[in-house]
Design an enzyme around this catalytic site. Structure first.
Site, PDB file in Angstrom:
ATOM      1  N   ARG A   1      -0.402  -9.098  13.532  1.00  0.00           N
ATOM      2  CA  ARG A   1      -0.960  -8.008  12.705  1.00  0.00           C
ATOM      3  C   ARG A   1      -1.829  -8.574  11.584  1.00  0.00           C
ATOM      4  NH1 ARG A   1       4.381  -5.495  11.057  1.00  0.00           N
ATOM      5  NH2 ARG A   1       3.222  -4.032   9.778  1.00  0.00           N
TER       6      ARG A   1
ATOM      7  N   ARG B   1      -9.589   0.804   8.765  1.00  0.00           N
ATOM      8  CA  ARG B   1      -9.190  -0.548   9.153  1.00  0.00           C
ATOM      9  C   ARG B   1     -10.283  -1.266   9.938  1.00  0.00           C
ATOM     10  NH1 ARG B   1      -3.263   0.470   9.070  1.00  0.00           N
ATOM     11  NH2 ARG B   1      -2.132  -1.445   9.433  1.00  0.00           N
TER      12      ARG B   1
ATOM     13  N   LYS C   1       0.832  -1.221   0.000  1.00  0.00           N
ATOM     14  CA  LYS C   1       0.000   0.000   0.000  1.00  0.00           C
ATOM     15  C   LYS C   1       0.859   1.261   0.000  1.00  0.00           C
ATOM     16  CE  LYS C   1      -2.291  -1.023   3.840  1.00  0.00           C
ATOM     17  NZ  LYS C   1      -1.690  -2.325   4.233  1.00  0.00           N
TER      18      LYS C   1
ATOM     19  N   ARG D   1      11.378  -0.407  11.594  1.00  0.00           N
ATOM     20  CA  ARG D   1      10.088  -0.580  12.285  1.00  0.00           C
ATOM     21  C   ARG D   1      10.129  -1.832  13.150  1.00  0.00           C
ATOM     22  NH1 ARG D   1       4.848   0.372   8.546  1.00  0.00           N
ATOM     23  NH2 ARG D   1       4.022  -0.884  10.251  1.00  0.00           N
TER      24      ARG D   1
ATOM     25  N   ARG E   1      11.479  -6.117   4.834  1.00  0.00           N
ATOM     26  CA  ARG E   1      11.367  -4.674   5.087  1.00  0.00           C
ATOM     27  C   ARG E   1      11.935  -4.315   6.459  1.00  0.00           C
ATOM     28  NH1 ARG E   1       5.422  -1.954   4.790  1.00  0.00           N
ATOM     29  NH2 ARG E   1       5.247  -2.521   6.978  1.00  0.00           N
TER      30      ARG E   1
HETATM   31  P1  AMP Z   1       0.744   0.644   9.221  1.00  0.00           P
HETATM   32  O1  AMP Z   1       1.899   1.570   9.061  1.00  0.00           O
HETATM   33  O2  AMP Z   1      -0.434   1.040   8.379  1.00  0.00           O
HETATM   34  O3  AMP Z   1       1.138  -0.805   9.009  1.00  0.00           O
HETATM   35  O4  AMP Z   1       0.254   0.751  10.739  1.00  0.00           O
HETATM   36  C1  AMP Z   1       1.111   0.407  11.811  1.00  0.00           C
HETATM   37  C2  AMP Z   1       0.273   0.250  13.075  1.00  0.00           C
HETATM   38  O5  AMP Z   1      -0.391   1.494  13.379  1.00  0.00           O
HETATM   39  C3  AMP Z   1      -0.850  -0.785  12.999  1.00  0.00           C
HETATM   40  O6  AMP Z   1      -0.387  -2.085  13.297  1.00  0.00           O
HETATM   41  C4  AMP Z   1      -1.829  -0.244  14.051  1.00  0.00           C
HETATM   42  O7  AMP Z   1      -1.392  -0.559  15.359  1.00  0.00           O
HETATM   43  C5  AMP Z   1      -1.702   1.262  13.877  1.00  0.00           C
HETATM   44  N1  AMP Z   1      -2.679   1.801  12.880  1.00  0.00           N
HETATM   45  C6  AMP Z   1      -2.405   2.370  11.672  1.00  0.00           C
HETATM   46  N2  AMP Z   1      -3.522   2.745  11.049  1.00  0.00           N
HETATM   47  C7  AMP Z   1      -4.557   2.378  11.845  1.00  0.00           C
HETATM   48  C8  AMP Z   1      -5.977   2.479  11.735  1.00  0.00           C
HETATM   49  N3  AMP Z   1      -6.578   3.003  10.651  1.00  0.00           N
HETATM   50  N4  AMP Z   1      -6.722   2.016  12.782  1.00  0.00           N
HETATM   51  C9  AMP Z   1      -6.149   1.499  13.878  1.00  0.00           C
HETATM   52  N5  AMP Z   1      -4.818   1.359  14.040  1.00  0.00           N
HETATM   53  C10 AMP Z   1      -4.012   1.798  13.047  1.00  0.00           C
END
Ligand code: AMP
Length: 192
Positions: free
Chosen positions: A146, A89, A14, A134, A128
């Site tokens: 996740r 999400r 994404k 991260r 990654r």
């Molecule tokens: P990402 O960078 O999109 O993989 O997000 C990393 C982490 O941030 C996720 O595992 C969640 O803990 C949190 N997170 C990101 N976006 C959301 C969302 N829309 N709703 C809830 N938690 C989020």
């Protein structure tokens, strides 16, 4: 406005494809994960709270991310459109996004869902994790949590968009440029 939700499990591509889409269509990128990581780096209270959940692969509360997204939309009312990456999400977030965009007389044009096998996701995320810094990409158990969180809470969001005829699925495996072309086909179909 052209408003795209780029959807898929962690590691589906994404973030990478969002960058390509922003350049091609002149959109504003809203990544809730990036905003949360910026809060952590800035050492805010919100960042400290979010970190506890993110470090365990758990979603942060809906009201937190909904508020963050609304702030960006409010600040960019004259934008050509937005690309939502990692949001919504949950179905509650998807409903809140529809309400929010409705208040600005716009809506989601299309949701593009990237389809990638679970095995490929784990391989990509561990790869990654070697360079992204991260912590949530460096531990296979955390990655699996996740993915499970995605299956439990996020996958139903695709049904929400499918129900209103806005879901388009794209094979997320192959060269990045080829996947990008597949995404553009779906986007162009709603803009022409
Ligand atoms: P990402 O960078 O999109 O993989 O997000 C990393 C982490 O941030 C996720 O595992 C969640 O803990 C949190 N997170 C990101 N976006 C959301 C969302 N829309 N709703 C809830 N938690 C989020």
């Amino acid at each position: 406005m052209l408003n795209i939700v780029l959807f898929g499990p962690p590691g589906a591509g994404k973030g990478t494809q969002s960058q390509n889409l922003i350049h091609k269509y002149g959109l504003i990128h809203i990544s809730t994960g990036d905003i949360l990581r910026a809060e952590i780096t800035a050492g805010t209270e919100l960042g400290r709270e979010a970190r506890k959940l993110m470090d365990n692969g758990i979603l942060v509360p809906d009201e937190v991310v909904i508020g963050m997204v609304e702030n960006v939309i409010k600040a960019n009312r004259d934008a050509k459109g937005f690309i939502f990456d990692g949001f919504p999400r949950t179905v509650a977030q998807a409903q809140a996004l529809d309400d929010m965009l409705g208040r600005y007389d716009t809506g989601i044009s299309v949701m593009v869902s990237l389809i990638v096998s679970q095995q490929e996701l784990v391989t990509r995320l561990l790869g990654r994790g070697k360079t992204s810094g991260r912590p949530d990409d460096q531990d296979e158990q955390l990655i699996m949590r996740r993915v499970q969180e995605y299956l439990d809470k996020t996958a139903p969001v695709a049904d929400y968009y499918s129900g209103s005829g806005r879901l388009q699925q794209v094979e997320g495996i192959g060269p990045i440029e080829q996947i990008f072309d597949r995404i553009c086909e779906k986007v162009d179909a709603v803009t022409i």
